[in-house]
Scaffold this active site. Sequence first.
Site, short mmCIF file in Angstrom:
data_model
loop_
_atom_site.label_atom_id
_atom_site.label_comp_id
_atom_site.label_asym_id
_atom_site.label_seq_id
_atom_site.Cartn_x
_atom_site.Cartn_y
_atom_site.Cartn_z
N SER A 63 0.84 -1.20 0.00
CA SER A 63 0.00 0.00 0.00
C SER A 63 0.87 1.25 0.00
O SER A 63 1.48 1.57 -1.00
CB SER A 63 -1.04 0.03 1.11
OG SER A 63 -2.02 1.00 0.80
N HIS A 68 4.40 14.05 6.18
CA HIS A 68 4.35 15.49 5.96
C HIS A 68 4.98 16.16 7.17
O HIS A 68 4.60 15.85 8.31
CB HIS A 68 2.91 15.97 5.78
CG HIS A 68 2.14 15.12 4.81
ND1 HIS A 68 2.25 15.28 3.45
CD2 HIS A 68 1.29 14.09 5.01
CE1 HIS A 68 1.47 14.40 2.85
NE2 HIS A 68 0.89 13.65 3.78
N CYS A 83 -1.32 -3.78 3.70
CA CYS A 83 -2.18 -4.94 3.56
C CYS A 83 -1.30 -6.06 3.03
O CYS A 83 -0.29 -5.82 2.39
CB CYS A 83 -3.37 -4.66 2.63
SG CYS A 83 -2.94 -3.98 1.04
#
Length: 136
Positions: A63, A68, A83
């Site tokens: 995934s 940030h 996943c």
Amino acid sequence: MKQIGTHLVVDAWESPTDLLNDPERIRGALVDAVSAGGATLIDLCVHQFSPHGVTATATLAESHIALHTWPEYGYFAADLFFCGKGNPQEALEFLTNALQAKKAKITELPRGFEPEMTSDVTSRYDIEKEPIPVLQ
């Protein structure tokens, strides 16, 4: 719920300003976090903002990881969605240590669906063909 993945949402603070504003150190921390989590890196994008701040995204076979930074506050936000194979908790532990966060708030969300939901939807098109109402 049939869980297909784990999504960690993170707020971390009290990290050194210079570290959070260094795109190459962020890049290295993210690559090493992917490895620590046992995931497979597909692509990595790191962007330096002016006058400060870095955003980095790692696309994984499992995934993604997104990060940030707000160096002026000693703060970073991240999310790690895995996943299949891999361990997002291990990746996060490496990342928070590498970015020297003294405090972190972590929310863990199991991702998945209710098994009965699969019988009504046969394709993505079935979901998207119904118009989404626009709020006025």
